[in-house]
Design a protein around this motif. Structure first.
Motif, mmCIF file in Angstrom:
data_model
loop_
_atom_site.group_PDB
_atom_site.id
_atom_site.type_symbol
_atom_site.label_atom_id
_atom_site.label_comp_id
_atom_site.label_asym_id
_atom_site.label_seq_id
_atom_site.Cartn_x
_atom_site.Cartn_y
_atom_site.Cartn_z
ATOM 1 N N ASP A 6 -7.347 39.477 7.481
ATOM 2 C CA ASP A 6 -7.043 40.555 8.435
ATOM 3 C C ASP A 6 -8.033 40.573 9.600
ATOM 4 O O ASP A 6 -7.657 40.876 10.740
ATOM 5 C CB ASP A 6 -7.075 41.917 7.706
ATOM 6 C CG ASP A 6 -5.841 42.097 6.813
ATOM 7 O OD1 ASP A 6 -4.907 41.262 6.973
ATOM 8 O OD2 ASP A 6 -5.826 43.015 5.970
ATOM 9 N N SER A 7 -9.281 40.222 9.301
ATOM 10 C CA SER A 7 -10.320 40.264 10.355
ATOM 11 C C SER A 7 -9.957 39.358 11.537
ATOM 12 O O SER A 7 -10.391 39.573 12.671
ATOM 13 C CB SER A 7 -11.664 39.814 9.768
ATOM 14 O OG SER A 7 -11.529 38.484 9.259
ATOM 15 N N GLU A 8 -9.140 38.343 11.256
ATOM 16 C CA GLU A 8 -8.743 37.401 12.316
ATOM 17 C C GLU A 8 -7.488 37.893 13.050
ATOM 18 O O GLU A 8 -6.984 37.233 13.942
ATOM 19 C CB GLU A 8 -8.465 36.012 11.724
ATOM 20 C CG GLU A 8 -9.714 35.211 11.379
ATOM 21 C CD GLU A 8 -10.494 34.786 12.622
ATOM 22 O OE1 GLU A 8 -11.734 34.871 12.617
ATOM 23 O OE2 GLU A 8 -9.832 34.417 13.623
ATOM 24 N N ARG A 9 -6.967 39.024 12.591
ATOM 25 C CA ARG A 9 -5.745 39.543 13.206
ATOM 26 C C ARG A 9 -5.966 40.934 13.827
ATOM 27 O O ARG A 9 -5.026 41.557 14.311
ATOM 28 C CB ARG A 9 -4.628 39.599 12.157
ATOM 29 C CG ARG A 9 -4.180 38.192 11.727
ATOM 30 C CD ARG A 9 -2.943 38.253 10.884
ATOM 31 N NE ARG A 9 -3.226 38.090 9.473
ATOM 32 C CZ ARG A 9 -2.307 38.281 8.517
ATOM 33 N NH1 ARG A 9 -1.113 38.729 8.809
ATOM 34 N NH2 ARG A 9 -2.615 38.065 7.234
ATOM 35 N N VAL A 10 -7.191 41.393 13.768
ATOM 36 C CA VAL A 10 -7.499 42.687 14.380
ATOM 37 C C VAL A 10 -7.174 42.611 15.879
ATOM 38 O O VAL A 10 -7.497 41.621 16.544
ATOM 39 C CB VAL A 10 -9.002 43.018 14.186
ATOM 40 C CG1 VAL A 10 -9.401 44.215 15.039
ATOM 41 C CG2 VAL A 10 -9.293 43.263 12.715
ATOM 42 N N GLY A 11 -6.513 43.643 16.373
ATOM 43 C CA GLY A 11 -6.092 43.621 17.772
ATOM 44 C C GLY A 11 -7.258 43.697 18.741
ATOM 45 O O GLY A 11 -7.360 42.911 19.697
ATOM 46 N N VAL A 12 -8.163 44.654 18.487
ATOM 47 C CA VAL A 12 -9.324 44.837 19.375
ATOM 48 C C VAL A 12 -10.589 44.758 18.516
ATOM 49 O O VAL A 12 -11.065 45.778 18.004
ATOM 50 C CB VAL A 12 -9.261 46.193 20.112
ATOM 51 C CG1 VAL A 12 -10.468 46.362 21.033
ATOM 52 C CG2 VAL A 12 -7.962 46.314 20.905
ATOM 53 N N PRO A 13 -11.089 43.552 18.277
ATOM 54 C CA PRO A 13 -12.289 43.411 17.455
ATOM 55 C C PRO A 13 -13.401 44.329 17.942
ATOM 56 O O PRO A 13 -13.677 44.387 19.133
ATOM 57 C CB PRO A 13 -12.653 41.930 17.628
ATOM 58 C CG PRO A 13 -11.372 41.264 17.998
ATOM 59 C CD PRO A 13 -10.623 42.286 18.818
#
Lengths: 84, 84, 84, 84, 84, 84
Positions: A6-13
């Motif tokens: 999921d961390s690689e798919r977060v919209g606005v890191p």
């Protein structure tokens, strides 16, 4: 097949468009552009298969740089262009 | 394979969008667009292989000029268009 | 091979985005778009070789007109749209 | 070969971005987009040869509509969106 | 050959960018994008011939969605983003 | 053939551009981009047929990420960039 975390798919890191510097803003733009792609295509192997093709194709590289430019425009405006 | 130095991958060379003149702003836009590509594809030989293809292809040149135009729009806004 | 003169590679001809009229602003947009390409591909013969291809290809012409539209958006904002 | 008249190559027909209505603004956007192409390719026969191809190609039509959208964004901003 | 009626070629259906809701604004963006295409290609049969091709082609659909996004950006700004 | 439900074709899911966080704004941008495509192509099977092609094609993924970037720019402006 490996699903990206999921961390690689977060919209606005980091959860904010506000960054301390323009350089950080640029890095965020690159990350947001990349995560958009991860959101559409979360399978790691598919992304890895595509890498040798687009990363050696000028038009693909130019198209990717355009997305970064558009994301950066938004982030720069959010930060009032890091004006002194 | 030769990796481009970090200096060629810096997101915002000079660390600021603020420039003294429109011409400097334009040069920064070109550099930022180029460094986006370096960030995605840091291998010098791959970039050199691509040069003869895109640099002789009108559509690629037009696409690259579009990225410069978008980056410049951000930099120009950052500098209040260098209005006198 | 003939290298274009520096005057054909200047980023912002005239050094300012401020123009007296919208028509001058439009001409500047066309020039800036063209000079972006000259900056990437400064060899006259290569540009001349490409002309018959892109200038007879609707998609290339449309793509070029898009760059002009983006450059013009920046110039128009710089000039407060030449509002009376 | 027939060169388009200067009137078909004017950058901003009417010399202003200010229009009475949104509809007029839209018409101006279409005209400016078209005149950009005339400015790059002023030969009538070449343009006429291209018409049957792009005007029956969805991607070309979509690309052209994108240029109109970008030109219109500039004109709309110039007119404060014709807010009542 | 059937020419689309003028109502299908109006640049800004309803004559204003101001809408009551964001949803109406989105619908207007879709309509304006479509009418741009109708303005360039008013022949119904040609449009119908193209439908099966672009409507089953992801890249064409993505390109069309980009035009909607650009038109919507203009309409949203016109309506101050329908902020409460 | 299965038509997507209206809920998948809503222009602005939730009826507002205003979101609590940047992450929600990003999710809205993705949804709006997707719903634009559903609005043009509402047949589920056609969309499913296209998925394996575009989702493994870097250029398609990049083009889709560009639409998300443009939609996000509008949503971010609507929310004053979620500035603290």
């Amino acid at each position: 097949m490996t699903q990206l975390p999921d961390s690689e798919r977060v919209g606005v890191p980091g959860g904010t468009l506000i960054t301390a510097t323009a350089e950080e803003g640029r890095a965020l733009a690159v990350l947001m552009a990349r995560h958009s792609i991860h959101r559409i295509q979360p399978v790691l192997e598919t992304l890895q298969d595509g890498r040798p093709i687009y990363a050696a194709n000028a038009d693909s590289l130019i198209a990717a740089s355009q997305v970064i430019a558009i994301e950066f425009a938004t982030i720069a405006a959010a930060n009032n262009y890091w004006r002194p």
